[in-house]
Scaffold this motif. Structure first.
Motif, PDB file in Angstrom:
ATOM      1  N   GLN A 217       0.749  -1.171  -0.001  1.00 33.00           N
ATOM      2  CA  GLN A 217      -0.065  -0.006   0.080  1.00 33.00           C
ATOM      3  C   GLN A 217       0.819   1.141  -0.018  1.00 33.00           C
ATOM      4  O   GLN A 217       1.894   1.321   0.649  1.00 33.00           O
TER       5      GLN A 217
ATOM      6  N   GLU B 130       1.056   5.465   0.815  1.00 33.49           N
ATOM      7  CA  GLU B 130       0.240   6.526   1.521  1.00 33.49           C
ATOM      8  C   GLU B 130       0.211   7.760   1.042  1.00 33.49           C
ATOM      9  O   GLU B 130       1.337   8.120   0.272  1.00 33.49           O
TER      10      GLU B 130
ATOM     11  N   GLN C 219      -4.698   5.572   2.079  1.00 34.23           N
ATOM     12  CA  GLN C 219      -4.044   4.492   1.363  1.00 34.23           C
ATOM     13  C   GLN C 219      -4.345   4.153   0.147  1.00 34.23           C
ATOM     14  O   GLN C 219      -5.720   4.023  -0.152  1.00 34.23           O
TER      15      GLN C 219
ATOM     16  N   TRP D 143       4.398  10.332  -2.756  1.00 30.43           N
ATOM     17  CA  TRP D 143       3.861   9.148  -2.012  1.00 30.43           C
ATOM     18  C   TRP D 143       4.722   8.749  -1.407  1.00 30.43           C
ATOM     19  O   TRP D 143       5.990   8.756  -1.748  1.00 30.43           O
TER      20      TRP D 143
ATOM     21  N   ALA E 131       3.502   2.754   2.604  1.00 31.88           N
ATOM     22  CA  ALA E 131       2.455   3.037   3.822  1.00 31.88           C
ATOM     23  C   ALA E 131       3.049   1.940   5.117  1.00 31.88           C
ATOM     24  O   ALA E 131       2.732   2.371   6.228  1.00 31.88           O
TER      25      ALA E 131
END
Length: 518
Positions: A17, A19, A25, A279, A282
């Motif tokens: 994933q 973030e 997410q 980004w 995550a």
């Protein structure tokens, strides 16, 4: 321990994933940016300062393309035989809507170069000299701007006519092209061949650097701009494919659709102008640092020396490149190994920056390489690492067609499939069928990466942990907006970084953000 052949284990790793803003997410960069915005989303739109260098025609193409970038760009309708719901494609919502940044195409700092000047420079008989002259046209214009203007530039966009791409690379074939005589003769490629100063009896070394470098425009520009600002090189045919047609009325080269081009170039603009990437991963474990080793043979070096470097990537995703010492590191056709002192000094540079950022050394430090680590260099690495840090050496190799895994169905093996050979070795399919996209983006049955945990200072980590980390590192290429790459970022750009560092103009740059290299 090696598992018996009849008990080979197959695992499937979950898609990592990413973030975005507000801690939200998503596994896909485009979805996350469209729904939530970049990781460090500001309350107000940020104006970025863009400088553009190109021919008058190239500058016009950039302005036109930039105006479309400020509004939505839709994917083209499906072609014959294509699905209507092509999930790997996505409309581009606009630069401000997706990234929270903007710029005025009419207010960019614009530097024009006549196409005739570029054309003549590309025709110089000696390719080294030709590339030097073309690169100097761009570099000199920027240097003049920096001397005379007060307006700072966040990123320089170099718009290239097709003749630069065709004629200014090492493999360029200029057969049939009328050439012009330059300052040096066709065969003058080494220091000893340079002309003597008139009546002085000594070698004129003013032009020798161009013969030490590989004749490659891209490498030269990236190396020169390491001390100026990040750059984005883009071909005119990428910005305006419909303006360059062949005799049959089709574009002279195949390009990505306009929406995908907008996503990729906009991601690069954001990454190269903002303090944090758009980004991050995550679920990266805290206190973990990843290093990709880079080796590149120095061109025209009589002693056969090589350049070494380390790319450091943290849980935030962004990276830093550290240049190590040049030396006799090549020990075989594809093997490079540092001496203990060089290994220790390079690792000390990395750790110094990590500790400055985090206030403490990492709990785990993974070195990703494409070759093995011998005893001497490993001891050099260990000598630099604090006592509490577990140092782990991992070899990551691409494979050819010798290993295949087939799935019962219409699509290839799932991305994230791992075939565990033992507790230290595995095949990992970092490319493959992605259910979320309902497709496999590739030309043939995907080949796996061969992953081996070679060394560890303390207990070796679980092989599944190593594989999951590598899966995550395939999703932080900020020079595009793809769902994933086939290689982790620690390995994917090793050759490109090495290409830049071996250029003469890159000397003295021991530490630079990774964004300067891509």
């Amino acid at each position: 321990m090696r598992f018996p052949e009849t008990q080979l284990k197959v695992e499937h790793l979950a898609e990592p994933q990413l973030e975005f803003a507000f801690g939200q997410q998503s596994p896909h960069p485009k979805d996350g940016l469209f729904l939530y915005g970049p990781l460090a989303k500001a309350k107000k739109t940020k104006e970025i300062r863009v400088g553009v260098v190109g021919t008058p025609e190239g500058l016009a193409h950039f302005r036109s393309w930039s105006r479309s970038l400020l509004r939505s760009v839709e994917v083209p309708p499906p072609g014959k035989g294509e699905k209507a719901d092509r999930l790997h494609l996505a409309n581009f919502p606009g630069l401000e809507e997706a990234f929270g940044i903007s710029f005025d195409p009419d207010e960019c700092s614009v530097l024009s170069i006549p196409l005739a000047d570029i054309d003549r420079a590309t025709r110089v008989t000696n390719l080294n000299e030709a590339v030097d002259q073309v690169a100097s046209l761009y570099i000199d214009r920027v240097q003049k701007y920096l001397r005379n203007e007060e307006k700072a530039i966040d990123v320089w966009v170099l718009v290239l006519p097709e003749i630069v791409y065709e004629r200014c690379r090492p493999e360029s074939r200029r057969t049939g092209l009328p050439l012009v005589k330059g300052e040096f003769g066709k065969k003058q490629k080494f220091r000893a061949d340079l002309p003597l100063l008139s009546g002085a009896g000594i070698i004129d070394q003013s032009g020798e650097r161009i013969f030490e470098d590989v004749p490659d425009f891209h490498r030269r520009i990236k190396a020169e701009f390491l001390r100026i600002a990040p750059t984005q090189l883009v071909r005119e045919t990428t910005l305006a494919p419909g303006a360059f047609l062949n005799k049959a009325g089709y574009p002279i080269r195949n390009t990505q659709d306009a929406a995908t081009t907008a996503w990729n170039l906009a991601t690069g603009l954001y990454y190269k102008t903002q303090p944090k990437p758009p980004w991050r991963l995550a679920e990266v474990r805290q206190g973990v640092c990843y290093i990709g080793m880079v080796y590149k043979s120095l061109p025209n070096d009589p002693d056969g020396h090589s350049c070494c470097a380390a790319q450091m990537f943290l849980n935030e995703g962004d990276g830093v490149v550290f240049r190590g010492a040049n030396g006799p590191w090549k020990t075989g056709d594809r093997e490079f190994h540092l001496k203990p002192r060089a290994a220790r000094e390079l690792m000390e540079l990395v750790l110094e920056t990590y500790i400055e950022t985090h206030g403490a050394p990492p709990a785990e430090l993974f070195i990703h390489g494409q070759t093995t680590f011998n005893d001497e260099e490993w001891q050099g690495f260990v000598a630099a690492v604090p006592a509490e840090t577990n140092l782990v050496g991992v070899r990551i190799r691409s494979t050819g067609g010798e290993t295949k895994l087939f799935r019962d169905g219409d699509y290839p093996v799932l991305r994230g499939t791992a075939l565990l050979l033992d507790d230290q070795t595995a095949y990992l399919w970092s490319s493959g069928y992605v259910p979320q996209l309902d497709t496999y983006i590739g030309p043939e049955t995907p080949n796996p990466l061969h992953i081996t945990v070679l060394r560890s200072r303390f207990a070796k980590p679980n092989i599944l942990t190593v594989l999951q980390d590598i899966m995550g590192l395939t999703k932080i290429n900020y020079n595009s907006c793809n769902f994933n790459d086939g290689l982790p970022v620690t390995v994917r750009f090793a050759r490109m970084v090495g290409d830049v560092l071996t250029m003469g103009s890159a000397k003295g740059e021991e530490k630079q953000p990774f964004k300067f290299y891509v």
